[in-house]
Design an enzyme around this catalytic site. Structure first.
Site, PDB file in Angstrom:
ATOM      1  N   ASP A   7      37.073  32.745  88.098  1.00  0.00           N
ATOM      2  CA  ASP A   7      35.705  33.063  87.716  1.00  0.00           C
ATOM      3  C   ASP A   7      34.809  32.796  88.917  1.00  0.00           C
ATOM      4  O   ASP A   7      35.142  31.986  89.788  1.00  0.00           O
ATOM      5  CB  ASP A   7      35.259  32.228  86.520  1.00  0.00           C
ATOM      6  N   GLU A   9      30.513  32.454  90.363  1.00  0.00           N
ATOM      7  CA  GLU A   9      29.075  32.371  90.142  1.00  0.00           C
ATOM      8  C   GLU A   9      28.393  32.959  91.372  1.00  0.00           C
ATOM      9  O   GLU A   9      28.898  32.820  92.499  1.00  0.00           O
ATOM     10  CB  GLU A   9      28.624  30.925  89.911  1.00  0.00           C
ATOM     11  N   GLU A  52      16.356  33.100  87.944  1.00  0.00           N
ATOM     12  CA  GLU A  52      17.156  33.565  86.802  1.00  0.00           C
ATOM     13  C   GLU A  52      18.622  33.171  86.965  1.00  0.00           C
ATOM     14  O   GLU A  52      19.281  32.774  85.994  1.00  0.00           O
ATOM     15  CB  GLU A  52      17.042  35.089  86.651  1.00  0.00           C
ATOM     16  N   HIS A 150      27.089  27.690  82.900  1.00  0.00           N
ATOM     17  CA  HIS A 150      28.232  28.369  83.492  1.00  0.00           C
ATOM     18  C   HIS A 150      28.703  27.576  84.704  1.00  0.00           C
ATOM     19  O   HIS A 150      27.896  27.084  85.497  1.00  0.00           O
ATOM     20  CB  HIS A 150      27.838  29.781  83.940  1.00  0.00           C
ATOM     21  N   ASP A 155      34.817  27.628  83.523  1.00  0.00           N
ATOM     22  CA  ASP A 155      34.981  28.913  82.849  1.00  0.00           C
ATOM     23  C   ASP A 155      36.380  29.486  83.087  1.00  0.00           C
ATOM     24  O   ASP A 155      36.957  30.127  82.200  1.00  0.00           O
ATOM     25  CB  ASP A 155      33.919  29.901  83.322  1.00  0.00           C
TER      26      ASP A 155
END
Length: 237
Positions: A7, A9, A52, A150, A155
């Site tokens: 995963d 980010e 965000e 997250h 994850d």
């Protein structure tokens, strides 16, 4: 079979817009079982972090400012993933960022034929349902109570459990296989030290018919039963 569940980010939604990879987490599976080997790294994106994105993963530019560049850690990452299939949720997104970063540091892209997308698997298995990682963990009873924000490694660990469930569950090793491994294991026990098949002892047949004494004892027992069911069933109603 070796597989890597991973995963990422990022600072945003698209590398085409100048967004960068800031974290990657990888979990090694062998025959759909976690081995305990993982790879985890943060990267300095050399750009600002949109609020965000920070709200999703909690990674600020201040935190990332002393982390290595992707190019500085790419060799360790490529060594860990090797040539294994790469499993991700909405894998097009993760592959897009991974290959964009590889391109920026002059490395070959990861071939898309290695991609295994658990989102596509979930959509096929559960059409019309929710397919987010949170929703699927709830469906399969995977504990995600520690997932506040997250995080790439967390994850990836959740996704590794989900991937096992989506592809057969905890009893996947009990499925029928065409490989002769089990047969070969049994045959090995039947071989003598010299490599020749050991002769198995022949057992004489065991009699299973009741003796006359057993029949008489059974008849005596039956005669003591009051209103046996078979007699009432034989009587016309």
């Amino acid at each position: 079979m070796r597989e890597i569940v991973f995963d990422t980010e990022t600072t945003g939604l698209s590398p085409a817009d100048g967004h960068r990879l800031v974290e990657i987490g990888c979990v090694e599976l062998i025959n759909r079982c976690e081995t305990g080997r993982t790879y985890h790294a943060y990267f300095n994106p050399n750009r600002t972090m949109p609020s965000e994105a920070e709200a999703v993963h909690g990674l600020s530019i201040i935190f990332l400012s002393d982390k290595p560049l992707f190019a500085d850690s790419v060799s360790d990452l490529l060594e860990f993933i090797g040539d294994a299939p790469l499993v991700a949720h909405n894998a097009q997104f993760d592959f897009g960022f991974l290959n964009a970063e590889l391109g920026l540091c002059g490395r070959d892209a990861v071939c898309m034929t290695r991609m295994v997308d658990t989102l596509a698997i979930a959509r096929q298995r559960h059409p019309g349902a929710k397919h987010s990682l949170d929703a699927l963990c709830t469906r399969y009873g995977i504990d995600r109570s520690h997932r506040v924000k997250h995080g790439a490694l967390l994850d990836a660990q959740l996704l590794a459990q989900l991937y096992v469930e989506l592809t057969g569950g905890r009893q996947i090793g009990l499925s029928l296989r065409s490989e002769p491994a089990a047969t070969e294991s049994l045959d090995a026990h039947a071989l003598s030290p010299g490599g020749k098949r050991a002769a198995r002892p022949v057992r004489p047949p065991r009699p299973h018919a009741p003796s006359m004494e057993e029949l008489l004892r059974h008849q005596a027992f039956i005669s003591k039963l009051a209103d046996p069911l078979w007699e009432s069933a034989a009587t016309p109603g």
